[in-house]
Design a protein around this motif. Sequence first.
Motif, PDB file in Angstrom:
ATOM      1  N   MET A   1       1.704  16.275   6.758  1.00  0.00           N
ATOM      2  CA  MET A   1       1.620  15.113   5.914  1.00  0.00           C
ATOM      3  C   MET A   1       0.192  14.554   5.982  1.00  0.00           C
ATOM      4  N   LYS A   2      -0.339  14.255   4.817  1.00  0.00           N
ATOM      5  CA  LYS A   2      -1.681  13.707   4.803  1.00  0.00           C
ATOM      6  C   LYS A   2      -1.738  12.439   3.942  1.00  0.00           C
ATOM      7  N   PRO A   3      -2.657  11.550   4.295  1.00  0.00           N
ATOM      8  CA  PRO A   3      -2.798  10.293   3.542  1.00  0.00           C
ATOM      9  C   PRO A   3      -3.498  10.531   2.209  1.00  0.00           C
ATOM     10  N   PRO A   4      -3.503   9.522   1.341  1.00  0.00           N
ATOM     11  CA  PRO A   4      -4.198   9.651   0.059  1.00  0.00           C
ATOM     12  C   PRO A   4      -5.665  10.040   0.273  1.00  0.00           C
ATOM     13  N   SER A   5      -6.218  10.745  -0.683  1.00  0.00           N
ATOM     14  CA  SER A   5      -7.600  11.209  -0.596  1.00  0.00           C
ATOM     15  C   SER A   5      -8.608  10.070  -0.706  1.00  0.00           C
ATOM     16  N   ARG A   6      -8.240   9.016  -1.429  1.00  0.00           N
ATOM     17  CA  ARG A   6      -9.121   7.849  -1.582  1.00  0.00           C
ATOM     18  C   ARG A   6      -8.308   6.592  -1.303  1.00  0.00           C
ATOM     19  N   ILE A   7      -8.853   5.749  -0.426  1.00  0.00           N
ATOM     20  CA  ILE A   7      -8.228   4.477  -0.097  1.00  0.00           C
ATOM     21  C   ILE A   7      -9.261   3.400  -0.387  1.00  0.00           C
ATOM     22  N   ALA A   8      -8.868   2.421  -1.184  1.00  0.00           N
ATOM     23  CA  ALA A   8      -9.780   1.326  -1.530  1.00  0.00           C
ATOM     24  C   ALA A   8      -9.246   0.021  -0.963  1.00  0.00           C
ATOM     25  N   LEU A   9     -10.101  -0.684  -0.266  1.00  0.00           N
ATOM     26  CA  LEU A   9      -9.749  -1.990   0.275  1.00  0.00           C
ATOM     27  C   LEU A   9     -10.317  -3.047  -0.659  1.00  0.00           C
ATOM     28  N   VAL A  10      -9.446  -3.929  -1.127  1.00  0.00           N
ATOM     29  CA  VAL A  10      -9.836  -4.980  -2.066  1.00  0.00           C
ATOM     30  C   VAL A  10      -9.464  -6.330  -1.468  1.00  0.00           C
ATOM     31  N   GLY A  11     -10.110  -7.380  -1.940  1.00  0.00           N
ATOM     32  CA  GLY A  11      -9.783  -8.717  -1.472  1.00  0.00           C
ATOM     33  C   GLY A  11     -10.997  -9.619  -1.480  1.00  0.00           C
ATOM     34  N   PHE A  12     -10.763 -10.867  -1.142  1.00  0.00           N
ATOM     35  CA  PHE A  12     -11.810 -11.877  -1.164  1.00  0.00           C
ATOM     36  C   PHE A  12     -12.826 -11.615  -0.057  1.00  0.00           C
ATOM     37  N   MET A  13     -14.039 -12.121  -0.248  1.00  0.00           N
ATOM     38  CA  MET A  13     -15.054 -11.965   0.788  1.00  0.00           C
ATOM     39  C   MET A  13     -14.549 -12.595   2.081  1.00  0.00           C
ATOM     40  N   GLY A  14     -14.839 -11.936   3.180  1.00  0.00           N
ATOM     41  CA  GLY A  14     -14.406 -12.431   4.474  1.00  0.00           C
ATOM     42  C   GLY A  14     -13.034 -11.945   4.895  1.00  0.00           C
ATOM     43  N   SER A  18     -15.048  -4.462   4.880  1.00  0.00           N
ATOM     44  CA  SER A  18     -16.065  -3.556   5.434  1.00  0.00           C
ATOM     45  C   SER A  18     -15.787  -3.227   6.892  1.00  0.00           C
ATOM     46  N   THR A  19     -15.439  -4.223   7.678  1.00  0.00           N
ATOM     47  CA  THR A  19     -15.176  -3.997   9.105  1.00  0.00           C
ATOM     48  C   THR A  19     -13.974  -3.074   9.291  1.00  0.00           C
ATOM     49  N   ALA A  20     -12.860  -3.407   8.659  1.00  0.00           N
ATOM     50  CA  ALA A  20     -11.663  -2.571   8.787  1.00  0.00           C
ATOM     51  C   ALA A  20     -11.874  -1.215   8.121  1.00  0.00           C
ATOM     52  N   GLY A  21     -12.606  -1.196   7.020  1.00  0.00           N
ATOM     53  CA  GLY A  21     -12.851   0.056   6.312  1.00  0.00           C
ATOM     54  C   GLY A  21     -13.578   1.079   7.158  1.00  0.00           C
ATOM     55  N   ARG A  22     -14.583   0.632   7.881  1.00  0.00           N
ATOM     56  CA  ARG A  22     -15.318   1.555   8.763  1.00  0.00           C
ATOM     57  C   ARG A  22     -14.389   2.134   9.836  1.00  0.00           C
ATOM     58  N   LEU A  23     -13.577   1.270  10.423  1.00  0.00           N
ATOM     59  CA  LEU A  23     -12.650   1.726  11.466  1.00  0.00           C
ATOM     60  C   LEU A  23     -11.584   2.662  10.902  1.00  0.00           C
ATOM     61  N   GLY A  29     -10.987  10.292   9.806  1.00  0.00           N
ATOM     62  CA  GLY A  29     -11.983  11.347   9.631  1.00  0.00           C
ATOM     63  C   GLY A  29     -12.511  11.392   8.203  1.00  0.00           C
ATOM     64  N   TYR A  30     -12.483  10.245   7.534  1.00  0.00           N
ATOM     65  CA  TYR A  30     -12.956  10.115   6.154  1.00  0.00           C
ATOM     66  C   TYR A  30     -14.367   9.521   6.151  1.00  0.00           C
ATOM     67  N   ARG A  31     -15.015   9.626   5.006  1.00  0.00           N
ATOM     68  CA  ARG A  31     -16.291   8.939   4.778  1.00  0.00           C
ATOM     69  C   ARG A  31     -15.995   7.475   4.492  1.00  0.00           C
ATOM     70  N   PHE A  32     -16.869   6.595   4.913  1.00  0.00           N
ATOM     71  CA  PHE A  32     -16.767   5.188   4.558  1.00  0.00           C
ATOM     72  C   PHE A  32     -17.835   4.870   3.530  1.00  0.00           C
ATOM     73  N   ARG A  75     -11.471  12.085   0.379  1.00  0.00           N
ATOM     74  CA  ARG A  75     -11.468  11.766   1.813  1.00  0.00           C
ATOM     75  C   ARG A  75     -12.438  10.610   2.083  1.00  0.00           C
ATOM     76  N   THR A  76     -12.192   9.525   1.332  1.00  0.00           N
ATOM     77  CA  THR A  76     -13.097   8.378   1.356  1.00  0.00           C
ATOM     78  C   THR A  76     -12.305   7.079   1.480  1.00  0.00           C
ATOM     79  N   VAL A  77     -12.831   6.181   2.302  1.00  0.00           N
ATOM     80  CA  VAL A  77     -12.352   4.801   2.350  1.00  0.00           C
ATOM     81  C   VAL A  77     -13.446   3.961   1.701  1.00  0.00           C
ATOM     82  N   ILE A  78     -13.064   3.188   0.694  1.00  0.00           N
ATOM     83  CA  ILE A  78     -14.011   2.394  -0.077  1.00  0.00           C
ATOM     84  C   ILE A  78     -13.733   0.913   0.160  1.00  0.00           C
ATOM     85  N   ALA A  79     -14.756   0.187   0.586  1.00  0.00           N
ATOM     86  CA  ALA A  79     -14.661  -1.271   0.692  1.00  0.00           C
ATOM     87  C   ALA A  79     -15.316  -1.843  -0.553  1.00  0.00           C
TER      88      ALA A  79
END
Length: 169
Positions: A1-14, A18-23, A29-32, A75-79
Motif C-alpha cells: 500500500m502506498k500513499p498518494p503521489s502528491r500531497i498538498a497542505l493548504v490553510g491559513f498562514m501560521g 511548511s514545518t509539517a510539510g518538511r517532516l 521519502g518524498y520531495r518537499f 512523490r511530493t509534499v507541497i506546502a
Amino acid sequence: MKPPSRIALVGFMGSGKSTAGRLLAAHLGYRFEDVDERIEAIAQAKISTIFELRGEGAFRETERQAVHELLLGSRTVIATGGGAFAQPACAAELLARAFTVHLSCDFVEAYARVANGIGRPLVEKGESAMAALYAERKDKYARAHATVDTTRLAPGEVVNEVLALLPLS
C-alpha cells in the motif's frame, strides 16, 4: 500500500504547512516543495517585493504558475501559501491532482505564530485585516479532502494526524 503521489497542505498562514510539510516529506521519502519558495524563484524576487512593485494580481498569477509546475512532479509534499487554495484555479488544480489536507488553526494561535514574521505583506496590514482575511478564507479551505486541526499540536503530531488520513492504494 502506498500513499498518494502528491500531497498538498493548504490553510491559513501560521497553520504549520511548511514545518509539517518538511517532516511529512522526510517521513514518506518524498520531495518537499514550498510554493512561496517556488514563486520567489520564478519571479527572482522576495514575495514582499512582488507585492510592493507588481501588486497582488501579479503575485497570484505567479502563484498559479508555481502550483501548476509543482503538481507536475510525483512523490511530493507541497506546502501552499495561505491564499493559494482561496484562488479558484489553484484550488481546482490542487483538488484534481493532489490529496489536499487543510491544516486548520484557530486565528489567535495562527496570528501568534506569524505576528513577528518579516516579509509577510499580509501580516504587515495588522491583526484586524488578518482576522478578516481568515474569516473570508475559512470556508474555502474546508473544500480540502481532509482537515487536521493544528492549534494545539506539535509538528510531529500534525504529521501523524495527516498520515492517518492518507488514502492508500
